[in-house]
Design an enzyme around this catalytic site. Structure first.
Site, PDB file in Angstrom:
ATOM      1  N   ASP A 266       0.867  -1.171   0.000  1.00 48.17           N
ATOM      2  CA  ASP A 266       0.000   0.000   0.000  1.00 48.17           C
ATOM      3  C   ASP A 266       0.916   1.236   0.000  1.00 48.17           C
ATOM      4  OD1 ASP A 266      -3.245   0.551   1.555  1.00 48.17           O
ATOM      5  OD2 ASP A 266      -2.132   1.706   0.070  1.00 48.17           O
TER       6      ASP A 266
HETATM    7  C1  GLC Z   1      -4.397   4.206  -0.218  1.00 47.66           C
HETATM    8  C2  GLC Z   1      -5.290   3.057   0.212  1.00 47.66           C
HETATM    9  C3  GLC Z   1      -5.436   1.974  -0.832  1.00 47.66           C
HETATM   10  C4  GLC Z   1      -5.368   2.622  -2.201  1.00 47.66           C
HETATM   11  C5  GLC Z   1      -3.925   3.106  -2.361  1.00 47.66           C
HETATM   12  C6  GLC Z   1      -3.713   3.808  -3.705  1.00 47.66           C
HETATM   13  O1  GLC Z   1      -3.635   4.661   0.873  1.00 47.66           O
HETATM   14  O2  GLC Z   1      -4.980   2.418   1.438  1.00 47.66           O
HETATM   15  O3  GLC Z   1      -6.688   1.316  -0.607  1.00 47.66           O
HETATM   16  O4  GLC Z   1      -5.688   1.694  -3.214  1.00 47.66           O
HETATM   17  O5  GLC Z   1      -3.531   3.967  -1.311  1.00 47.66           O
HETATM   18  O6  GLC Z   1      -4.401   5.000  -3.727  1.00 47.66           O
END
Ligand code: GLC
Length: 741
Positions: A266
C-alpha cells in the site's frame, strides 16, 4: 509475447531497469498539471530522472488523452520500450459513481454487484485503467473505522467470499487484453478491518484460528477467482507489518493459496515499516520487503534507493528481483500492452460510453437495491403525492452524495433530492428549508485541516444556526409530512476517517428535536459511510431510509423509492451499534458463559445500553410484508455424505410486488472450540408478486459445517446443529439436526 520472449526481455534489462519496474509513482510526476489524485501523503520520492523513466507503473492517472500523453512521454525515453502499467482506485465507479461498496453489499444481489463492477471496468478501461485496486474485502465489524464504507462484505465472511468472486470475475473477464477487462487487485491483506479501536492504520493482533475463520476467506476467494494482484495492508499482523510479513505473504498467500500474481505494497507502506519499528532503516525496509515478497513498492523509494546495493551484496536478492520483474512483465503481457501500450484507451468510446444514458439508467436501478429501509411505521412510506411535503436538512439540496473514493466523478453535476421532487410535485405542495449544515465550522475545519485545505469561518455561527433551524421549523409547520435528509460529510468516511463518536452531529440532532415538536409524521433519509448511532433519534421518526452515499444517480434513485415506483429490498451487512461504545459488534459472535438471558447483574452486558445491536445484520424492510412458515428439514440426521434439504414457505401478504432476501443461518451447538451463535450459510433474493406464496429451498452439506479447530484443521465435528431461516438474522424460524460421523 511468449513467456520465453519475456524471459529474454528480462535478461536484456539492466539492474536499474529491473528495479524500476518494481516502483510505482503517483501520476503527477509525469504531468505538470498535477490534477491527478493523490490518495496518500504526496511527497518527493527523490527519484533520479533515469529511475523515473524506468518505473513500471503509475497511480491514478485517468483519461484517454492524459494516459496516452504519459505513456508517450515515458516510452520516448525508455530504452527497452516496456510500457507503463496504469493502476487506479476505481473503488465504486469512474465517472458514474456507484453506491459505496458497503451499500453495494446491502443489495445481497450478486448480479447487481457484477453489473456495477462491469460498468466501472468498462468506463475506466477506455479511460486508461489496466489495474483496479478493488475489491476491498476487509471484514469490517467496527463502525468507528472510516473504511467500513469500502467493505463489500461488512461483517460476514460468507458474503465476502461470494462477493469477492463475483467482483474479480466481473473486472477481469476471460481475457485481460479485451475491451472492458481490467486486472483486479484484491486488498488489503490482511485483516485491516480489525484495527484496534477502529483507529485507522492501528494494530491488528489475533489468533491464526480467528484469522482463518473470519478474515482470510474473502481474500482466498478473490485469489482463487484469479485476482492478478494483491495489496498488502498498512497494519501489523501479529507483530509484523503485513508488508514485510513472510508468514502472511510467503506461507499463506504464495504457498498455501498458490498465488502467482503480483504483490504490491500500500501507499508508502514499505517505508512505514521503519515507523512501525520493524525495519531499522531504509535499506533494511527494502530487504525485509523483498524477502517477504513484495513485487511493487507504491509511493516510497526504499527499493529505488537500496535494492541495487542489496543485489550487489547478495545474488539471491537479484534472483528475487528477477522473479518480481517477470511477474510484472507477465501481467503487462496478459494486458496486451506490448502489442498496444495504450491498452484499450479510446477517446471516441470515452465520449460515447462514459456517463451514457443507458448506463445511468442501469446505475439508478442497481443503486435502488442498495437502500435499506430501517423503519416504516403507519406505512408512512411510500409517500402520498397529495400530501404537502417539507424537505428539510443539509442533504435536501446537496449534490455531494458520492463517497470519498469517487474522486474521478464530478459531484457538482449530480442532481439533488430537491431537483427530483420538483419534477414530481407542484410548488404549493413542496416546501424546502436547509435547516442546518452537515457540520459546524469546527468539525468542517477538522476535515479541511487534515486535507491541507483553507479553513472556513462562519460569522455568528450560533445565531445563524438558530435562525436556520427556526426557518425550517416555520417551513415544516405548513407541511403534512416532514422529510429530514441528514448524515455524515463524505470526508468523514473512508481512509483516515476513524471517529470515536458515531452519532449524528449536535446541530442535526437539534434540528430533529425542534421539528419533532411539531408532532407531524417524519421520515429520515440517511447519507453516511458507516453504521451510525441512531438510538438517540430513531424514535422521533416514522420512517428511516438508509441510502449510504448512493452515487451519481442517487437522487433519482431515492425519489423513486420514496414514491413507491420501486420497492426497497436492501439488507444490512453490518450491525448498527447502540453507540460507539458497543464497537466492534457483529451478529456471528460467541455466546459467552453468561449470555444475557435475564435481567441480572452478573451477565455479559452493559449497564447503560442493551446488549443487542440497534439494527441487526441482515435486517431491512420492504413495502411488502413477508410471512415465513413451515420450516422443514427432509431429515434430522446426516453423515458427511448426506445433504439435508431445507424448505420454508414465504408469503408476500401485500399488494406490492417486491424482492425478499431469505437468509439461511446454521449454529453448531457444541464444538472443540466455541462456535458462533449463528453463521450465514446461504441466501436467496427472490421476487414475489402481490399476495404470492412460494416454497424456498436450501441444501445443507458437510462443507457448511466445517470450521478451524484448535489444531488449525478445517473440519466438521459430529453433534447437534440448529438451522435458522428468516428475512434477517434475528426474526427466524428454527429447526435442529444431528451430524453423525
Ligand atoms: C491508499 C489506500 C489503498 C489505495 C492506495 C492507492 O492509501 O490504502 O486502498 O488503493 O492507497 O491510492
Amino acid at each position: 509475447m511468449k513467456d520465453k520472449d519475456l524471459i529474454n526481455l528480462l535478461n536484456q534489462m539492466t539492474l536499474d531497469e529491473k528495479i524500476g519496474q518494481m516502483v510505482q509513482v503517483a501520476g503527477d510526476i509525469f504531468l505538470e498539471d498535477t490534477i491527478d489524485v493523490s490518495t496518500g501523503p504526496l511527497k518527493n520520492l527523490g527519484l533520479s530522472n533515469e529511475m523515473l523513466y524506468n518505473v513500471g507503473s503509475i497511480l491514478n492517472v485517468m483519461g484517454a488523452e492524459r494516459v496516452k500523453k504519459v505513456q508517450d512521454e515515458y516510452l520516448s525515453k525508455s530504452r527497452l520500450k516496456i510500457p507503463l502499467l496504469f493502476m487506479d482506485d476505481v473503488i465504486n465507479g469512474y465517472k458514474i459513481a456507484f453506491p459505496i461498496p458497503i451499500a453495494q453489499g446491502c443489495s445481497w444481489n450478486v448480479e447487481t454487484i457484477k453489473e456495477m463492477t462491469k460498468i466501472s471496468a468498462m468506463e475506466s478501461n477506455i479511460a486508461g485503467a489496466n489495474v483496479n485496486f478493488s475489491p476491498m474485502v476487509d471484514l469490517s465489524r467496527d463502525a468507528r473505522w472510516g473504511r467500513v464504507m469500502e467493505s463489500i462484505e461488512g461483517e460476514d465472511p460468507y458474503l465476502g467470499q461470494v462477493y469477492a468472486k463475483a467482483m474479480v470475475e466481473a473486472y477481469q473477464g476471460k481475457d485481460l487484453s479485451e475491451l472492458g477487462n481490467i486486472a483486479s487487485c484484491v486488498k488489503h491483506i490482511a485483516a485491516y478491518g480489525a484495527v484496534e479501536a477502529g483507529r485507522d492504520y492501528n494494530t491488528v493482533d489475533m489468533s491464526e484460528r480467528e484469522f482463518r475463520q473470519y478474515y482470510l476467506p474473502s481474500y482466498k476467494a478473490a485469489i482463487e477467482s484469479g485476482a492478478e494482484m494483491i495489496m498488502t495492508s498498512f497494519n501489523i499482523v501479529n507483530g509484523i507489518p503485513a508488508t514485510i510479513n513472510k508468514w502472511l505473504i510467503q506461507d499463506i498467500i504464495r504457498n498455501e493459496l498458490n498465488f502467482k500474481g503480483i504483490v504490491i505494497s500500500d501507499y508508502g507502506a514499505i517505508e512505514e515499516t521503519i515507523a512501525h519499528g520493524a525495519s531499522k532503516d531504509e535499506k533494511q525496509a527494502a530487504l525485509n520487503a523483498i524477502n517477504a515478497g513484495v513485487d511493487i513498492e507504491m509511493m516510497s523509494s526504499m527499493y529505488s534507493n537500496n535494492l541495487k546495493e542489496l543485489c550487489l551484496e547478495n545474488k539471491e536478492i537479484e534472483e528475487k528481483v528477477n522473479e518480481s520483474v517477470l511477474r510484472i512483465l507477465r501481467l503487462k503481457n496478459k494486458l496486451g500492452l506490448f502489442e498496444n501500450p495504450y491498452g484499450n484507451i479510446d477517446k471516441q468510446k470515452e465520449d460515447i460510453y462514459i456517463m451514457n444514458k443507458d448506463n445511468l439508467e442501469r446505475a439508478k436501478k442497481l443503486t435502488q437495491e442498495t437502500f435499506v429501509m430501517l423503519k416504516n411505521e403507519n406505512n408512512i412510506l411510500p409517500l402520498d403525492t397529495n400530501k404537502k411535503i417539507a424537505l428539510i436538512g443539509p442533504y435536501a439540496d446537496n449534490s455531494a452524495i458520492t463517497g470519498s473514493w469517487s474522486m474521478f466523478s464530478d459531484r457538482t453535476k449530480n442532481k439533488t433530492i430537491l431537483d427530483m421532487f420538483k419534477e414530481r410535485m407542484t410548488n404549493e405542495k413542496l416546501l424546502y428549508s436547509k435547516g442546518t449544515e452537515i457540520l459546524r465550522e469546527e468539525k468542517i475545519n477538522e476535515i479541511l485541516r487534515a486535507d491541507g485545505l483553507p479553513l472556513i469561518h462562519v460569522e455568528n455561527e450560533k445565531e445563524k444556526e438558530e435562525l436556520s433551524i427556526k426557518e425550517a421549523f416555520e417551513t415544516a409547520k405548513e407541511a403534512e409530512i416532514i422529510i429530514l435528509l441528514l448524515g455524515e460529510h463524505y470526508r468523514q468516511s473512508g481512509e483516515a476517517c476513524s471517529r470515536s463518536n458515531i452519532s449524528l452531529p449536535e446541530n442535526q440532532i437539534k434540528l430533529i428535536n425542534e421539528l419533532h415538536r411539531l408532532n407531524k409524521p417524519m421520515i429520515m433519509i440517511l447519507f453516511n459511510g458507516r453504521p451510525l448511532q441512531l438510538n438517540n433519534v430513531a424514535d422521533k421518526f416514522d420512517g428511516i431510509l438508509e441510502v449510504w452515499f448512493p452515487g451519481t444517480t442517487g437522487a433519482r434513485a431515492i425519489t423513486e423509492v420514496l414514491f413507491g415506483d420501486v420497492n426497497p429490498s436492501g439488507k444490512l451487512t453490518m450491525s448498527f451499534p447502540q453507540n460507539a461504545g458497543q464497537c466492534p459488534i457483529y451478529y456471528n459472535h460467541y455466546n459467552t458463559g453468561r449470555p444475557l438471558l435475564r435481567d441480572f447483574r452478573y451477565m455479559s452486558r452493559y449497564q447503560d445500553i442493551p446488549t443487542e445491536s440497534f439494527y441487526s445484520f441482515g435486517y431491512g424492510l420492504s413495502y411488502c410484508n413477508f410471512k415465513y412458515e413451515n420450516l422443514k428439514l427432509d431429515k434430522n440426521k446426516m453423515t458427511e455424505e448426506d445433504i439435508i434439504t431445507v424448505t420454508i414457505d414465504v408469503e408476500n401478504q401485500s399488494a406490492y410486488e417486491g424482492y425478499e432476501v431469505i437468509q439461511l443461518y446454521i449454529q453448531d451447538l457444541f464444538g472443540s472450540v466455541v462456535r458462533p451463535v449463528k453463521e450465514l450459510k446461504g441466501f436467496k433474493k427472490e421476487f414475489f408478486k402481490p399476495f404470492e406464496k412460494r416454497q424456498i429451498k436450501f441444501e445443507i452439506d458437510i462443507e457448511m459445517l466445517k470450521f478451524w479447530n484448535q489444531d488449525l484443521e478445517y473440519i466438521a465435528e459430529e453433534g447437534d446443529f440448529k438451522v435458522y431461516v428468516g428475512g434477517n438474522s434475528v426474526n427466524v424460524l428454527e429447526e435442529t439436526f444431528k451430524l453423525n460421523r
